[in-house]
Design an enzyme around this catalytic site. Structure first.
Site, PDB file in Angstrom:
ATOM      1  N   TYR A  22      14.197 -37.342 -11.844  1.00 40.75           N
ATOM      2  CA  TYR A  22      13.896 -38.339 -12.876  1.00 40.75           C
ATOM      3  C   TYR A  22      13.220 -37.777 -14.121  1.00 40.75           C
ATOM      4  CZ  TYR A  22      15.046 -41.480  -9.092  1.00 40.75           C
ATOM      5  OH  TYR A  22      15.699 -42.126  -8.078  1.00 40.75           O
ATOM      6  N   ASN A  71      19.127 -50.859 -16.331  1.00 38.52           N
ATOM      7  CA  ASN A  71      19.035 -49.899 -15.243  1.00 38.52           C
ATOM      8  C   ASN A  71      18.543 -50.708 -14.047  1.00 38.52           C
ATOM      9  OD1 ASN A  71      18.373 -47.996 -13.331  1.00 38.52           O
ATOM     10  ND2 ASN A  71      17.524 -46.541 -14.803  1.00 38.52           N
ATOM     11  N   HIS A  97      21.641 -45.018 -15.819  1.00 40.08           N
ATOM     12  CA  HIS A  97      20.880 -44.387 -14.738  1.00 40.08           C
ATOM     13  C   HIS A  97      20.378 -43.039 -15.229  1.00 40.08           C
ATOM     14  CE1 HIS A  97      21.966 -47.404 -11.853  1.00 40.08           C
ATOM     15  NE2 HIS A  97      23.192 -47.356 -12.356  1.00 40.08           N
ATOM     16  N   ARG A 108      24.054 -44.231  -2.843  1.00 40.25           N
ATOM     17  CA  ARG A 108      23.730 -44.428  -4.260  1.00 40.25           C
ATOM     18  C   ARG A 108      24.956 -44.318  -5.171  1.00 40.25           C
ATOM     19  NH1 ARG A 108      18.077 -44.190  -4.837  1.00 40.25           N
ATOM     20  NH2 ARG A 108      17.064 -42.912  -3.252  1.00 40.25           N
TER      21      ARG A 108
END
Length: 144
Positions: A22, A71, A97, A108
């Site tokens: 991230y 998101n 994303h 996912r």
């Protein structure tokens, strides 16, 4: 021109999550980047974050925006309620994303929400939000 940016569950924890996935941006950094983009481009932006599906639905149902960047976080993979709300929202909309969901765990890789959006940007970090905002701005300019 108003664009709503919706961030789903756990995105408030940016900066504390796995930085390899991230990045280093906090949610506050992300909000500032989006608001700065809005000021520079003459676009009103609102950033809304919630860990609760119902609150996201309530915000989408207000229908007081011209474009949408979303998101959905983990809701991406299973929230038919958010999918249905997105289908109701008749504005340019992009799913974003931060990580590349197609290079992650099998569960996912499927998005139930992307198919009711104009497109999906995945894996470009927080800069995916800026690309989505640029698309929406151009699309709205074409429509006026």
């Amino acid at each position: 021109m108003k664009v709503l940016v919706v961030n789903g569950p756990n995105l408030n924890m940016l900066g504390k999550r796995d930085k390899n996935i991230y990045g280093n941006f906090s949610h506050e950094d992300l909000v500032k980047m989006i608001e700065d983009w809005g000021r520079k481009n003459g676009v009103e932006v609102e950033v809304f974050q919630s860990n609760h599906e119902g609150k996201i639905l309530d915000r989408l149902h207000r229908l007081d925006f011209d474009g949408l960047v979303i998101n959905p976080g983990a809701f991406t993979h299973y929230s038919y309620a958010i999918r249905d709300a997105l289908e109701i929202v008749k504005v340019p909309k992009v799913e974003v994303h931060i990580s590349n969901i197609h290079r992650r765990e099998e569960f996912r890789r499927r998005s139930v929400t992307a198919e009711v959006c104009d497109g999906q940007i995945s894996g470009l970090g927080v800069y995916g939000y800026l690309l989505a905002l640029e698309y929406i701005k151009k699309k709205l300019e074409e429509l006026t």
